[in-house]
Design a protein around this motif. Sequence first.
Motif, PDB file in Angstrom:
ATOM      1  N   TYR A 144       0.845  -1.190   0.000  1.00 21.58           N
ATOM      2  CA  TYR A 144       0.000   0.000   0.000  1.00 21.58           C
ATOM      3  C   TYR A 144       0.888   1.250   0.000  1.00 21.58           C
ATOM      4  O   TYR A 144       2.010   1.226   0.516  1.00 21.58           O
ATOM      5  CB  TYR A 144      -0.885   0.046   1.250  1.00 21.58           C
ATOM      6  N   ALA A 145       0.351   2.333  -0.548  1.00 24.23           N
ATOM      7  CA  ALA A 145       1.131   3.574  -0.604  1.00 24.23           C
ATOM      8  C   ALA A 145       0.208   4.773  -0.519  1.00 24.23           C
ATOM      9  O   ALA A 145      -1.011   4.676  -0.682  1.00 24.23           O
ATOM     10  CB  ALA A 145       1.959   3.633  -1.890  1.00 24.23           C
ATOM     11  N   MET A 146       0.811   5.925  -0.265  1.00 21.50           N
ATOM     12  CA  MET A 146       0.109   7.212  -0.280  1.00 21.50           C
ATOM     13  C   MET A 146       1.131   8.303  -0.538  1.00 21.50           C
ATOM     14  O   MET A 146       2.310   8.154  -0.212  1.00 21.50           O
ATOM     15  CB  MET A 146      -0.604   7.468   1.043  1.00 21.50           C
ATOM     16  N   GLY A 147       0.700   9.393  -1.136  1.00 21.34           N
ATOM     17  CA  GLY A 147       1.608  10.478  -1.457  1.00 21.34           C
ATOM     18  C   GLY A 147       1.331  11.734  -0.645  1.00 21.34           C
ATOM     19  O   GLY A 147       0.193  11.997  -0.239  1.00 21.34           O
ATOM     20  N   ILE A 206      -1.218  18.537  -0.162  1.00 20.09           N
ATOM     21  CA  ILE A 206      -2.375  17.648  -0.035  1.00 20.09           C
ATOM     22  C   ILE A 206      -1.835  16.248   0.174  1.00 20.09           C
ATOM     23  O   ILE A 206      -1.047  15.753  -0.634  1.00 20.09           O
ATOM     24  CB  ILE A 206      -3.279  17.707  -1.272  1.00 20.09           C
ATOM     25  N   GLU A 207      -2.262  15.631   1.268  1.00 20.14           N
ATOM     26  CA  GLU A 207      -1.777  14.292   1.614  1.00 20.14           C
ATOM     27  C   GLU A 207      -2.927  13.297   1.507  1.00 20.14           C
ATOM     28  O   GLU A 207      -4.065  13.588   1.888  1.00 20.14           O
ATOM     29  CB  GLU A 207      -1.200  14.285   3.029  1.00 20.14           C
ATOM     30  N   PRO A 212      -4.205   0.589  -1.975  1.00 19.38           N
ATOM     31  CA  PRO A 212      -3.378  -0.260  -2.843  1.00 19.38           C
ATOM     32  C   PRO A 212      -2.562   0.588  -3.806  1.00 19.38           C
ATOM     33  O   PRO A 212      -3.023   1.621  -4.308  1.00 19.38           O
ATOM     34  CB  PRO A 212      -4.418  -1.135  -3.558  1.00 19.38           C
ATOM     35  N   ALA A 213      -1.337   0.157  -4.074  1.00 23.04           N
ATOM     36  CA  ALA A 213      -0.328   1.021  -4.692  1.00 23.04           C
ATOM     37  C   ALA A 213      -0.747   1.627  -6.027  1.00 23.04           C
ATOM     38  O   ALA A 213      -0.476   2.796  -6.300  1.00 23.04           O
ATOM     39  CB  ALA A 213       0.972   0.247  -4.858  1.00 23.04           C
ATOM     40  N   ARG A 214      -1.407   0.832  -6.874  1.00 22.81           N
ATOM     41  CA  ARG A 214      -1.799   1.383  -8.181  1.00 22.81           C
ATOM     42  C   ARG A 214      -2.833   2.492  -8.005  1.00 22.81           C
ATOM     43  O   ARG A 214      -2.790   3.508  -8.700  1.00 22.81           O
ATOM     44  CB  ARG A 214      -2.337   0.283  -9.099  1.00 22.81           C
ATOM     45  N   GLN A 215      -3.743   2.327  -7.061  1.00 24.87           N
ATOM     46  CA  GLN A 215      -4.718   3.369  -6.773  1.00 24.87           C
ATOM     47  C   GLN A 215      -4.028   4.622  -6.235  1.00 24.87           C
ATOM     48  O   GLN A 215      -4.431   5.746  -6.541  1.00 24.87           O
ATOM     49  CB  GLN A 215      -5.756   2.862  -5.770  1.00 24.87           C
ATOM     50  N   ALA A 216      -2.977   4.434  -5.443  1.00 19.81           N
ATOM     51  CA  ALA A 216      -2.225   5.578  -4.915  1.00 19.81           C
ATOM     52  C   ALA A 216      -1.619   6.401  -6.046  1.00 19.81           C
ATOM     53  O   ALA A 216      -1.650   7.639  -6.022  1.00 19.81           O
ATOM     54  CB  ALA A 216      -1.135   5.099  -3.967  1.00 19.81           C
ATOM     55  N   ALA A 217      -1.059   5.724  -7.045  1.00 19.46           N
ATOM     56  CA  ALA A 217      -0.482   6.434  -8.189  1.00 19.46           C
ATOM     57  C   ALA A 217      -1.569   7.133  -8.994  1.00 19.46           C
ATOM     58  O   ALA A 217      -1.396   8.282  -9.426  1.00 19.46           O
ATOM     59  CB  ALA A 217       0.294   5.459  -9.070  1.00 19.46           C
ATOM     60  N   ILE A 233       6.567   9.660  -0.254  1.00 15.17           N
ATOM     61  CA  ILE A 233       5.677   8.515  -0.428  1.00 15.17           C
ATOM     62  C   ILE A 233       5.716   7.664   0.839  1.00 15.17           C
ATOM     63  O   ILE A 233       6.770   7.156   1.231  1.00 15.17           O
ATOM     64  CB  ILE A 233       6.084   7.645  -1.642  1.00 15.17           C
ATOM     65  N   HIS A 234       4.563   7.539   1.488  1.00 13.91           N
ATOM     66  CA  HIS A 234       4.427   6.624   2.624  1.00 13.91           C
ATOM     67  C   HIS A 234       4.018   5.249   2.107  1.00 13.91           C
ATOM     68  O   HIS A 234       3.337   5.134   1.080  1.00 13.91           O
ATOM     69  CB  HIS A 234       3.347   7.120   3.583  1.00 13.91           C
ATOM     70  N   PHE A 235       4.391   4.221   2.849  1.00 12.76           N
ATOM     71  CA  PHE A 235       4.022   2.870   2.439  1.00 12.76           C
ATOM     72  C   PHE A 235       3.783   2.004   3.673  1.00 12.76           C
ATOM     73  O   PHE A 235       4.249   2.301   4.775  1.00 12.76           O
ATOM     74  CB  PHE A 235       5.102   2.241   1.554  1.00 12.76           C
ATOM     75  N   LYS A 236       3.016   0.946   3.464  1.00  8.21           N
ATOM     76  CA  LYS A 236       2.818  -0.074   4.484  1.00  8.21           C
ATOM     77  C   LYS A 236       2.494  -1.373   3.765  1.00  8.21           C
ATOM     78  O   LYS A 236       2.160  -1.369   2.558  1.00  8.21           O
ATOM     79  CB  LYS A 236       1.692   0.305   5.449  1.00  8.21           C
ATOM     80  N   VAL A 237       2.599  -2.482   4.477  1.00  7.41           N
ATOM     81  CA  VAL A 237       2.236  -3.765   3.892  1.00  7.41           C
ATOM     82  C   VAL A 237       1.089  -4.352   4.698  1.00  7.41           C
ATOM     83  O   VAL A 237       1.058  -4.264   5.928  1.00  7.41           O
ATOM     84  CB  VAL A 237       3.433  -4.734   3.826  1.00  7.41           C
ATOM     85  N   MET A 238       0.144  -4.943   3.980  1.00  8.41           N
ATOM     86  CA  MET A 238      -1.081  -5.453   4.579  1.00  8.41           C
ATOM     87  C   MET A 238      -1.229  -6.945   4.304  1.00  8.41           C
ATOM     88  O   MET A 238      -0.829  -7.434   3.246  1.00  8.41           O
ATOM     89  CB  MET A 238      -2.284  -4.711   4.001  1.00  8.41           C
ATOM     90  N   LYS A 239      -1.821  -7.645   5.257  1.00  6.47           N
ATOM     91  CA  LYS A 239      -2.135  -9.059   5.078  1.00  6.47           C
ATOM     92  C   LYS A 239      -3.502  -9.332   5.687  1.00  6.47           C
ATOM     93  O   LYS A 239      -3.708  -9.141   6.889  1.00  6.47           O
ATOM     94  CB  LYS A 239      -1.079  -9.948   5.738  1.00  6.47           C
ATOM     95  N   GLU A 240      -4.429  -9.725   4.817  1.00  7.31           N
ATOM     96  CA  GLU A 240      -5.799 -10.033   5.241  1.00  7.31           C
ATOM     97  C   GLU A 240      -6.387  -8.884   6.063  1.00  7.31           C
ATOM     98  O   GLU A 240      -7.018  -9.090   7.107  1.00  7.31           O
ATOM     99  CB  GLU A 240      -5.832 -11.346   6.033  1.00  7.31           C
ATOM    100  N   GLY A 241      -6.144  -7.658   5.593  1.00  7.37           N
ATOM    101  CA  GLY A 241      -6.709  -6.488   6.228  1.00  7.37           C
ATOM    102  C   GLY A 241      -5.978  -5.999   7.458  1.00  7.37           C
ATOM    103  O   GLY A 241      -6.419  -5.043   8.110  1.00  7.37           O
TER     104      GLY A 241
END
Length: 499
Positions: free
Chosen positions: A148-151, A222-223, A228-233, A271-279
């Motif tokens: 997952y990511a965010m800008g 604006i943050e 999910p990463a593609r949606q972040a882009a 770019i912030h990021f995190k990893v998710m597993k089953e929510g």
Amino acid sequence: MSSNVKLCPNLLVQYLDKSPEEFRKADIIRFVKENGIRMINFMYPADDNRLKTLNFVINSEDYLESILTFGERVDGSSLFPFIEAGNSDLYVIPRYSTAFVDPFAEIPTLTMLASFFDKEGNPLKSSPEYTLKKACDSFTKVTGMEFYAMGELEYYVIADDTDLFPATDQKGYHESAPFAKFNDFRSECMSLIAQAGGIIKYGHNEVGNFTLNGKIFEQNEIEFLPVPARQAADNLMIAKWIIRTLAAKKGYDVTFAPKITDGKAGSGLHIHFKVMKEGVNMMTENGRLSDTAKKVIVGILENADAITAMGNKVPTSYFRLVPHQEAPTSICWGDRNRSVLVRVPLGWTGEKDMCSQANPLEEPASDVPDKQTVELRSADGSADVYQLIAAMAVAAREGFEMTDALRKAEDLYVSVNIHQDENKEKLAQLKGLPDSCAASAKALEADRAVFEKYDVFSPEMISGIIKKLNSYNDGNLRAEVKGKRKEMLDLVKKYWHCG
């Protein structure tokens, strides 16, 4: 209608009563027919990191069905330099989940982002958006988790100076009106971005503000929220388009450039990021940073110099990445430390309930959300956001394939400002970020096997990035223009509207 759908600003989500991920072709057609939509736009990124537009007039329901199903042909050689003119046709196919009502069109228009496909009907291997999808797929295949990511999108607004309530130079962080002049503009941008599907966290004024030659220069940010990463882009691409378009309508100039002028804060794209597993957010364990997070961090640090080739694409990028400022120069990480390349910000991991302390009538919260993310601080507005986040996902995956990742995490950790005297010896041991496009190209060439692994980045894309970076011939540029203000400002002007 669920509260999440009811409160969503996207008009399609409200009307169809479903989340964007559930949109089907029949939903798009129904919305068009029942809401007087007369045109369809496809938008897609090209090599200059900007969205391009293809317009369709809806002639009939059959034609609407056709373009939504089969898309249209475009000239790929005019979009990407690695595609030869002799065999350049590409297909663009809309992604229904990205649909939104165009907020600027006088004629009712529905816009969607589109993906590229080759003559055989396969996704274009060298498409930035498909490269990001491949990077996320390979990350999940190796780790069993999702990336997952965010800008954090920083930009300057420039307009005529009013001389009223002048702001304090370089002290604009979270400033309010009337000292901040463009809060209403930012709020309007945020509203339109949200209507277009952007998942926004917040907006505010940033540090940079000054007046020059009768103009106000004001930095805003604006943050976004992690998605999910593609949606972040996608969020970042649409946001930049909306900010620029609205600014043009109001007679403002806007720039996402990394360097604004001499001695003033430049703009980054953290770019912030995190990893998710089953929510579940896997970045913490028992209230502390997890080994999973440390592996992700080390993977990104190990490939950080090559990542600048995707995230810092113009010569003026490297006038921002200089020592003793908030932009990073040394490859290291730390907690809440803005001098490092990878920062671990506050993550709501404390034991005290803050809400009930601030609001005595409230009961303490029963659950504490795990919001922990980690932030890469090197990139700027010149980045190809699909390539950048793809490179981060690839590097993060590499962290799980390294046998000594946790040991390296200890070696690369910095507890306080890296430039303080007590860190002088540590600083000497750390590897530095590239200081030019040429140096980034060299780093990418050395690490290209990492990015080409699992067929994520195509060799054509990597070679194209290297060729473009080398074309600037800027290996000694910082030294050449040092102390030469006019030459530096000429460069700033040249790359004013990068990305």
